[in-house]
Design a protein around this motif. Structure first.
Motif, PDB file in Angstrom:
ATOM      1  N   ASP A   1       0.615  -1.375  -0.121  1.00  0.00           N
ATOM      2  CA  ASP A   1      -0.087   0.001  -0.032  1.00  0.00           C
ATOM      3  C   ASP A   1       0.935   1.324  -0.090  1.00  0.00           C
ATOM      4  OD1 ASP A   1      -0.366  -1.637   2.777  1.00  0.00           O
ATOM      5  OD2 ASP A   1       0.185   0.442   3.029  1.00  0.00           O
TER       6      ASP A   1
ATOM      7  N   ASN B   1      -2.318  -4.547   0.379  1.00  0.00           N
ATOM      8  CA  ASN B   1      -2.492  -3.761   1.583  1.00  0.00           C
ATOM      9  C   ASN B   1      -2.505  -4.451   2.726  1.00  0.00           C
ATOM     10  OD1 ASN B   1      -3.497  -1.848   3.004  1.00  0.00           O
ATOM     11  ND2 ASN B   1      -5.238  -1.282   1.792  1.00  0.00           N
TER      12      ASN B   1
ATOM     13  N   ASN C   1      -4.365   5.353   6.191  1.00  0.00           N
ATOM     14  CA  ASN C   1      -5.329   6.655   6.220  1.00  0.00           C
ATOM     15  C   ASN C   1      -4.221   7.948   6.735  1.00  0.00           C
ATOM     16  OD1 ASN C   1      -4.821   6.052   9.067  1.00  0.00           O
ATOM     17  ND2 ASN C   1      -7.145   6.017   9.551  1.00  0.00           N
TER      18      ASN C   1
ATOM     19  N   SER D   1      -8.363   5.447   1.593  1.00  0.00           N
ATOM     20  CA  SER D   1      -7.774   4.642   2.232  1.00  0.00           C
ATOM     21  C   SER D   1      -8.096   3.365   1.289  1.00  0.00           C
ATOM     22  CB  SER D   1      -8.678   4.325   3.357  1.00  0.00           C
ATOM     23  OG  SER D   1      -8.364   5.277   4.404  1.00  0.00           O
ATOM     24  N   SER D   2      -8.966   3.373   0.236  1.00  0.00           N
ATOM     25  CA  SER D   2      -9.200   2.205  -0.699  1.00  0.00           C
ATOM     26  C   SER D   2      -8.085   2.656  -1.966  1.00  0.00           C
ATOM     27  CB  SER D   2     -10.757   2.464  -1.336  1.00  0.00           C
ATOM     28  OG  SER D   2     -10.714   1.767  -2.689  1.00  0.00           O
TER      29      SER D   2
ATOM     30  N   MET E   1      -9.540   2.270  -5.278  1.00  0.00           N
ATOM     31  CA  MET E   1     -10.307   3.490  -5.857  1.00  0.00           C
ATOM     32  C   MET E   1      -9.220   4.222  -6.777  1.00  0.00           C
ATOM     33  SD  MET E   1     -11.667   6.707  -3.712  1.00  0.00           S
ATOM     34  CE  MET E   1     -13.029   5.992  -3.017  1.00  0.00           C
TER      35      MET E   1
ATOM     36  N   CYS F   1     -11.224  -5.235  -4.907  1.00  0.00           N
ATOM     37  CA  CYS F   1     -10.762  -5.569  -3.673  1.00  0.00           C
ATOM     38  C   CYS F   1     -11.114  -6.722  -3.074  1.00  0.00           C
ATOM     39  CB  CYS F   1     -10.996  -4.187  -2.713  1.00  0.00           C
ATOM     40  SG  CYS F   1     -10.242  -4.222  -1.176  1.00  0.00           S
TER      41      CYS F   1
ATOM     42  N   GLU G   1      -6.750  -5.237  -5.288  1.00  0.00           N
ATOM     43  CA  GLU G   1      -6.306  -4.742  -3.987  1.00  0.00           C
ATOM     44  C   GLU G   1      -6.432  -5.788  -3.094  1.00  0.00           C
ATOM     45  OE1 GLU G   1      -8.421  -1.364  -2.146  1.00  0.00           O
ATOM     46  OE2 GLU G   1      -7.328  -1.717  -0.296  1.00  0.00           O
TER      47      GLU G   1
ATOM     48  N   GLN H   1      -6.739  -7.176   0.632  1.00  0.00           N
ATOM     49  CA  GLN H   1      -6.600  -6.792   2.062  1.00  0.00           C
ATOM     50  C   GLN H   1      -5.806  -7.892   2.875  1.00  0.00           C
ATOM     51  OE1 GLN H   1      -7.862  -4.295   3.440  1.00  0.00           O
ATOM     52  NE2 GLN H   1      -8.625  -3.118   1.622  1.00  0.00           N
TER      53      GLN H   1
END
Lengths: 318, 323
Positions: free
Chosen positions: A143, A171, A181, A187-188, A191, A202, A232, A234
């Motif tokens: 990230d 991320n 953040n 934060s995405s 996006m 994601c 993305e 997580q």
């Protein structure tokens, strides 16, 4: 995916975990030097992702690369020997933890300047498209890399030229010790792809099957000639950023909470619940992995150091 | 033999190599539809098409990074940076990636990559667009740095660079595209990493390259009128540096002046002078002089700019000091 393939993925994940744990011990014993970044907690990401590639698809990543190297098929002996700086290491002891690569396995490193390998990935895809190859370049990064200019130049070019590249952001919630953040306006990460009119998704990264399915779809989209895609994933690293991380930026409760969804435990439960494998079979794989890592450490310990001749070798081709 | 300009020589080298090898392609800002900001690739886009003469966004790190990637997978890209001043934006990819990947991965990666760029002052472009930072790039093992002074060398060296499997920074001088010279017809590859005597002499050795050749030649013409025969050694390649012709010349003349357009501090002149002292100490008859740019950012005003840049008169004065 058949039983054999499932067991292979499980094996890879456990093998990565054991290599990283032994790596930490060897580091503390002073047998591994430099910077070392462990993949513990993130094993499902690279394992699911690389399981979805074809052998002609290229993989390139950042400095948290031991797991990626193992998933790409680099023998664990060569990974451990590289960590210990031996001549038998995958980069002959000249790269170290952060710089492992083997183009024969279509693994292109192991790059330690944050974000700098993204334009290189663009170029690999450009070179392949120019050469009419029907393959995909899979570029993994953290990230933190999405806040540096390289990321934006690389994504933009890949879309302008509709290149066959799959951007994969792992991320893990922190760029070193700075939370997403606190460093990124959004934060995405997915996006960010929208700014380049790039399809994106994601997915949850503690479940190897979810990663695998998302990666399969994304890779096939890219291979079909529709241009780049950003995935993305997580995830969370259970250990510090590197070996010298005092971890002042997060609470132990947060780490513990994530450890409840340990990717190896999640997958183990999945395999047992779906009657794909028995607990006993998985225990045997655990033992086998431990044995392989022990043998790899023995191999690395017994391996020679690079020579003084190697010091001056390979500065240039000609 | 034909008499052509530096621009034509570079253009011919690119054209011939692209005709010879389909893996060779050009990428950079305004190389295609525009025809190159210095018109070097004029006509290429229509002949070779947009895939082989690829216009890029204004994103130098992206350009060099992408060229590295394409080279890794077997193509032979020639990336153009509009000026060397923009190379700073791509610094990481030039010195930290291109110069390192072959070594760091133990020879597993090859980078048949040429980065063509334009350096030098004298065109009233102000401080940010007029630099000669060649020495900075020559500092890094793993990178080769070529900077020709004649059309013949430019053509032969560029063709060799394109065929080389090593990453090469090829620096052209912004004020030398109209320089004319004789170029042999047909294939004339010039090896990278070989210095050359551009003018023989016996009284003093002038060591220089690129624009320094132009002003040193003028100086030598003037000095000849006073009976001083200067020998001019053209380095042509800054890394790897071929010092043998320099040492040979110095052992004959025992006096040297080093001429460069960049700043004197930590520059090419410092390197050459040190190497002469280290290897030829017993032959030294006078302190070696360095002629270089004044230690200021280059100003826009023409008079001030020319005053800061090294000129033939500066070379003449330096030669007279060492004689």
């Amino acid at each position: 995916m058949n039983k054999k393939e499932h067991l292979e993925l499980y094996h890879q994940m456990v093998l990565i975990r054991r290599v990283e744990e032994r790596g930490a011990e060897l580091y503390q014993q002073g047998k591994i030097g430099g910077f070392m970044h462990l993949y513990i907690g993130q094993e499902a990401v690279s394992t699911g992702l690389i399981a979805a590639r074809q052998s002609n698809d290229r993989v390139i990543t950042a400095y948290r690369d031991h797991g990626v190297a193992i998933n790409c098929g680099i023998p664990v002996n060569e990974v451990v020997a590289e960590l210990m700086g031996k001549a038998t290491g995958v980069s002959h002891g000249k790269g170290g933890s952060m710089h492992m690569a083997d183009p024969k396995k279509n693994f292109w490193g192991g790059h330690a300047i944050v974000g700098a390998h993204l334009p290189i990935a663009t170029g690999m895809a450009l070179g392949d498209k120019y050469g009419n190859q029907n393959n995909v370049t899979i570029c993994m990064f953290g990230d933190g890399a999405t806040n540096i200019g390289f990321f934006h130049e690389a994504l933009n070019m890949s879309k302008v030229w509709d290149l066959p590249v799959l951007w994969v952001c792992e991320n893990n919630k922190y760029g070193m010790g700075t939370a997403v953040n606190r460093a990124s306006a959004v934060s995405s990460i997915a996006m960010k792809a929208r700014g380049y009119d790039m399809p994106n998704e994601c997915v949850e990264g503690m479940d190897v099957m979810k990663v695998y399915e998302a990666a399969q779809k994304a890779i096939e989209t890219v291979r079909s000639g529709k241009g780049p895609f950003l995935l993305e994933i997580q995830t969370y690293r259970f250990r510090g950023h590197s070996m010298g991380d005092p971890e002042r930026y997060r609470k132990q409760e947060e780490v513990k909470k994530w450890e409840e969804s340990d990717p190896i435990g999640v997958y183990r439960n999945y395999l047992i619940e779906n009657k794909i494998a028995s607990a006993r079979t998985l225990d045997e794989l655990d033992e086998q992995s431990m044995d392989e890592v022990n043998k790899a450490v023995e191999f690395a310990e017994a391996s020679p150091e690079p020579t003084m001749e190697d010091l001056y070798k390979d500065v240039y081709v000609e | 033999m034909s008499r052509i300009t530096m621009r034509e020589a570079i253009s011919q080298a690119l054209w011939e190599e692209m005709e010879r090898d389909p893996a060779v392609f050009i990428m950079g800002e305004e190389v295609g539809v525009w025809g190159g900001s210095y018109a070097v690739t004029k006509g290429f886009y229509d002949h070779f098409g947009g895939d082989r003469v690829r216009d890029t966004p204004i994103a130098e790190a992206g350009i060099v990074g992408a060229a590295i990637g394409a080279a890794l997978v077997g193509q032979r890209p020639v990336a153009e940076l509009m000026t060397i001043n923009f190379a700073f934006v791509a610094m990481d990819h030039i010195v930290n990636e291109a110069a390192k990947l072959h070594y760091m991965f133990a020879g597993q990666f090859k980078l048949p990559l040429v980065i063509r760029t334009v350096g030098g002052g004298g065109r009233q472009l102000g401080a940010t667009h007029s630099q000669t930072p060649d020495a900075i790039f020559a500092h890094f093992p793993g990178l080769k740095v070529v900077a020709p002074s004649t059309p013949e060398d430019a053509k032969g060296l560029l063709k060799s660079a394109i065929r080389s499997d090593d990453p090469i920074l090829f620096i052209e001088h912004a004020t030398m595209y109209q320089v004319r010279g004789d170029v042999a017809d047909g294939e004339n590859l010039i090896p990278i990493g070989k210095s050359k005597i551009q003018r023989p002499g016996k009284d003093v050795t002038i060591v220089t390259y690129s624009k320094g050749i132009e002003i040193s030649m003028k100086a030598a013409d003037e000095l000849a009128k006073d009976g001083v025969e200067a020998e001019i050694v053209d380095l042509r390649t800054l890394r790897p540096l071929d010092m043998e012709p320099v040492f040979e010349s110095f052992k004959k003349t025992n006096r040297a002046v080093v001429v460069e357009e960049g700043w004197k501090s930590f520059g090419v002149g410092s390197e050459i002078a040190s190497r002469i002292y280290e290897e030829c100490f017993d032959y030294v008859d006078a302190p070696i002089k360095r002629v270089a740019q004044d230690e200021v950012p280059l100003p826009y005003n023409r008079t001030l700019e020319q005053a800061a840049l090294p000129q033939a008169d500066d070379v003449i004065a330096a030669v007279k000091e060492v004689l």
